[in-house]
Write a protein that holds these residues in place. Structure first.
Motif, PDB file in Angstrom:
ATOM      1  N   UNK A  79      -2.387  15.128  16.865  1.00 14.58           N
ATOM      2  CA  UNK A  79      -3.052  13.869  16.506  1.00 14.58           C
ATOM      3  C   UNK A  79      -4.566  13.889  16.712  1.00 14.58           C
ATOM      4  N   UNK A  80      -5.066  14.871  17.454  1.00 16.37           N
ATOM      5  CA  UNK A  80      -6.502  14.947  17.731  1.00 16.37           C
ATOM      6  C   UNK A  80      -7.267  15.775  16.696  1.00 16.37           C
ATOM      7  N   UNK A  81      -6.537  16.426  15.795  1.00 13.95           N
ATOM      8  CA  UNK A  81      -7.179  17.237  14.754  1.00 13.95           C
ATOM      9  C   UNK A  81      -7.465  16.366  13.529  1.00 13.95           C
ATOM     10  N   UNK A  82      -8.633  16.537  12.928  1.00 14.17           N
ATOM     11  CA  UNK A  82      -9.015  15.738  11.766  1.00 14.17           C
ATOM     12  C   UNK A  82      -8.056  15.975  10.593  1.00 14.17           C
ATOM     13  N   UNK A  83      -7.851  14.930   9.799  1.00 13.68           N
ATOM     14  CA  UNK A  83      -6.931  15.020   8.661  1.00 13.68           C
ATOM     15  C   UNK A  83      -7.362  16.092   7.667  1.00 13.68           C
ATOM     16  N   UNK A  84      -8.660  16.206   7.460  1.00 13.93           N
ATOM     17  CA  UNK A  84      -9.163  17.187   6.501  1.00 13.93           C
ATOM     18  C   UNK A  84      -8.816  18.610   6.932  1.00 13.93           C
ATOM     19  N   UNK A  85      -8.859  18.863   8.239  1.00 18.57           N
ATOM     20  CA  UNK A  85      -8.521  20.187   8.762  1.00 18.57           C
ATOM     21  C   UNK A  85      -7.019  20.433   8.631  1.00 18.57           C
TER      22      UNK A  85
ATOM     23  N   UNK B  87       9.202   7.995   0.748  1.00 23.26           N
ATOM     24  CA  UNK B  87       8.505   9.211   0.321  1.00 23.26           C
ATOM     25  C   UNK B  87       9.482  10.164  -0.378  1.00 23.26           C
ATOM     26  N   UNK B  88      10.682  10.291   0.176  1.00 23.34           N
ATOM     27  CA  UNK B  88      11.684  11.184  -0.405  1.00 23.34           C
ATOM     28  C   UNK B  88      12.096  10.707  -1.794  1.00 23.34           C
ATOM     29  N   UNK B  89      12.194   9.387  -1.969  1.00 24.17           N
ATOM     30  CA  UNK B  89      12.544   8.825  -3.273  1.00 24.17           C
ATOM     31  C   UNK B  89      11.465   9.142  -4.305  1.00 24.17           C
ATOM     32  N   UNK B  90      10.211   9.016  -3.889  1.00 27.59           N
ATOM     33  CA  UNK B  90       9.103   9.335  -4.794  1.00 27.59           C
ATOM     34  C   UNK B  90       9.094  10.826  -5.119  1.00 27.59           C
ATOM     35  N   UNK B  91       9.406  11.646  -4.132  1.00 32.01           N
ATOM     36  CA  UNK B  91       9.474  13.096  -4.356  1.00 32.01           C
ATOM     37  C   UNK B  91      10.587  13.432  -5.332  1.00 32.01           C
ATOM     38  N   UNK B  92      11.747  12.800  -5.147  1.00 29.85           N
ATOM     39  CA  UNK B  92      12.886  13.017  -6.055  1.00 29.85           C
ATOM     40  C   UNK B  92      12.505  12.621  -7.478  1.00 29.85           C
TER      41      UNK B  92
ATOM     42  N   UNK C 198      -0.626  13.850   4.195  1.00 30.57           N
ATOM     43  CA  UNK C 198      -1.835  14.137   4.965  1.00 30.57           C
ATOM     44  C   UNK C 198      -2.840  12.993   4.858  1.00 30.57           C
ATOM     45  N   UNK C 199      -3.056  12.507   3.625  1.00 33.36           N
ATOM     46  CA  UNK C 199      -4.013  11.418   3.397  1.00 33.36           C
ATOM     47  C   UNK C 199      -3.640  10.161   4.167  1.00 33.36           C
ATOM     48  N   UNK C 200      -2.339   9.944   4.324  1.00 28.78           N
ATOM     49  CA  UNK C 200      -1.869   8.721   4.974  1.00 28.78           C
ATOM     50  C   UNK C 200      -1.491   8.917   6.445  1.00 28.78           C
ATOM     51  N   UNK C 201      -1.825  10.102   6.967  1.00 29.55           N
ATOM     52  CA  UNK C 201      -1.526  10.351   8.379  1.00 29.55           C
ATOM     53  C   UNK C 201      -0.046  10.416   8.663  1.00 29.55           C
ATOM     54  N   UNK C 202       0.742  10.872   7.670  1.00 33.30           N
ATOM     55  CA  UNK C 202       2.206  10.888   7.803  1.00 33.30           C
ATOM     56  C   UNK C 202       2.792  12.293   7.951  1.00 33.30           C
ATOM     57  N   UNK C 203       1.955  13.292   8.204  1.00 37.84           N
ATOM     58  CA  UNK C 203       2.476  14.651   8.332  1.00 37.84           C
ATOM     59  C   UNK C 203       3.556  14.782   9.425  1.00 37.84           C
TER      60      UNK C 203
ATOM     61  N   UNK D 136       0.826  -1.204   0.000  1.00 36.26           N
ATOM     62  CA  UNK D 136       0.000   0.000   0.000  1.00 36.26           C
ATOM     63  C   UNK D 136       0.859   1.252   0.000  1.00 36.26           C
ATOM     64  N   UNK D 137       1.935   1.221   0.797  1.00 34.82           N
ATOM     65  CA  UNK D 137       2.829   2.374   0.843  1.00 34.82           C
ATOM     66  C   UNK D 137       3.477   2.594  -0.509  1.00 34.82           C
ATOM     67  N   UNK D 138       3.882   1.500  -1.152  1.00 37.66           N
ATOM     68  CA  UNK D 138       4.505   1.605  -2.464  1.00 37.66           C
ATOM     69  C   UNK D 138       3.564   2.247  -3.480  1.00 37.66           C
ATOM     70  N   UNK D 139       2.269   1.917  -3.357  1.00 41.34           N
ATOM     71  CA  UNK D 139       1.281   2.500  -4.267  1.00 41.34           C
ATOM     72  C   UNK D 139       1.061   3.973  -3.958  1.00 41.34           C
ATOM     73  N   UNK D 140       1.075   4.297  -2.669  1.00 38.08           N
ATOM     74  CA  UNK D 140       0.814   5.670  -2.241  1.00 38.08           C
ATOM     75  C   UNK D 140       1.916   6.629  -2.686  1.00 38.08           C
ATOM     76  N   UNK D 141       3.166   6.243  -2.492  1.00 37.01           N
ATOM     77  CA  UNK D 141       4.249   7.163  -2.810  1.00 37.01           C
ATOM     78  C   UNK D 141       4.360   7.422  -4.304  1.00 37.01           C
ATOM     79  N   UNK D 142       3.871   6.487  -5.106  1.00 40.98           N
ATOM     80  CA  UNK D 142       3.933   6.685  -6.557  1.00 40.98           C
ATOM     81  C   UNK D 142       2.906   7.708  -7.048  1.00 40.98           C
ATOM     82  N   UNK D 143       2.046   8.134  -6.160  1.00 44.19           N
ATOM     83  CA  UNK D 143       1.073   9.150  -6.535  1.00 44.19           C
ATOM     84  C   UNK D 143       1.754  10.494  -6.837  1.00 44.19           C
ATOM     85  N   UNK D 144       3.008  10.642  -6.422  1.00 44.25           N
ATOM     86  CA  UNK D 144       3.718  11.886  -6.683  1.00 44.25           C
ATOM     87  C   UNK D 144       3.940  12.101  -8.178  1.00 44.25           C
ATOM     88  N   UNK D 145       4.154  11.027  -8.896  1.00 41.02           N
ATOM     89  CA  UNK D 145       4.502  11.166 -10.307  1.00 41.02           C
ATOM     90  C   UNK D 145       3.346  11.748 -11.096  1.00 41.02           C
TER      91      UNK D 145
END
Length: 207
Positions: A76-82, A36-41, A108-113, A5-14
């Motif tokens: 951690x108590x604030x909603x992801x959308x906010x 994440x940094x690799x996908x960003x690069x 943000x979508x993956x709770x990784x902020x 799942x993570x592999x699929x998520x990070x490829x969303x950068x492209x």
């Protein structure tokens, strides 16, 4: 399953054809932040925006240190959308590229902020390697004089290839008492007074 799942998520950068492979980063950084940094690069490279995105990461780093922003996005108590809206508003004012916006979206979508700073650090290492820079960290008990620092740079260049340049980072730690600890690439040399004393003490106890 989580790794897939993570592999699929990070490829969303492209922003190009998703079926294309990620652009290989000059060095491998392990951990979730490394992926994440690799996908960003890869995404920045495909858009020919590596230098631009690197500058934008400085802006993002400043944002997550801003109490007005960090109080919300790192809570951690604030909603992801906010959290996402707060970051988006801040990024809009900073006028960053879609590549950078996509990074924050996925985090943000993956709770990784909370690992944003780690991703930025990992990306910075990749950019240094991309420019042929070798990061060298020198720890001393006290700040080095300019003349000593210049001599040290000359000595350290002996460890580099002709195509490489040194990126020197200095740290101060009074606990080492004197001398220095040098870390360059995969090499580590401890010439601190503290370590010398420890070795001498060990020898004396064994005598």
């Amino acid at each position: 399953m989580a790794a897939l799942m993570l592999g699929q998520q990070v490829r969303q950068f492209s922003t190009s054809v998703i079926r294309q492979k990620l652009v290989k980063s000059p060095i491998q950084v392990y951990g979730v932040e490394g992926r994440y940094a690799t996908a960003l690069f890869s995404a920045a490279s495909k858009q020919n925006q590596l230098d631009q995105v690197e500058k934008e990461m400085v802006k993002v780093s400043a944002l997550i240190k801003d109490p007005k922003v960090s109080h919300i996005v790192m809570n951690p108590h604030v909603k992801r959308s906010i959290k996402q809206k707060t970051f988006h508003d801040a990024l809009a004012k900073a006028k960053v590229s879609n590549v950078t916006v996509n990074l924050i979206n996925v985090l943000a979508d993956n709770g990784r902020l909370p690992i944003t700073a780690d991703v930025i650090t990992a990306f910075g290492k990749m950019m240094s390697a991309h420019r042929g820079e070798v990061i060298c960290t020198v720890t001393t008990a006290q700040p080095l004089a300019e003349a000593d620092l210049a001599d040290l740079k000359v000595a350290l260049k002996g460890f580099l290839k002709k195509t490489e340049t040194i990126k020197l980072e200095t740290k101060f730690d009074p606990a080492i008492l004197g001398g220095m600890i040098v870390s360059i690439g995969d090499k580590y040399v401890d010439m601190s007074t503290k370590t010398k004393i420890q070795k001498l003490t060990k020898l004396m106890k064994g005598a």
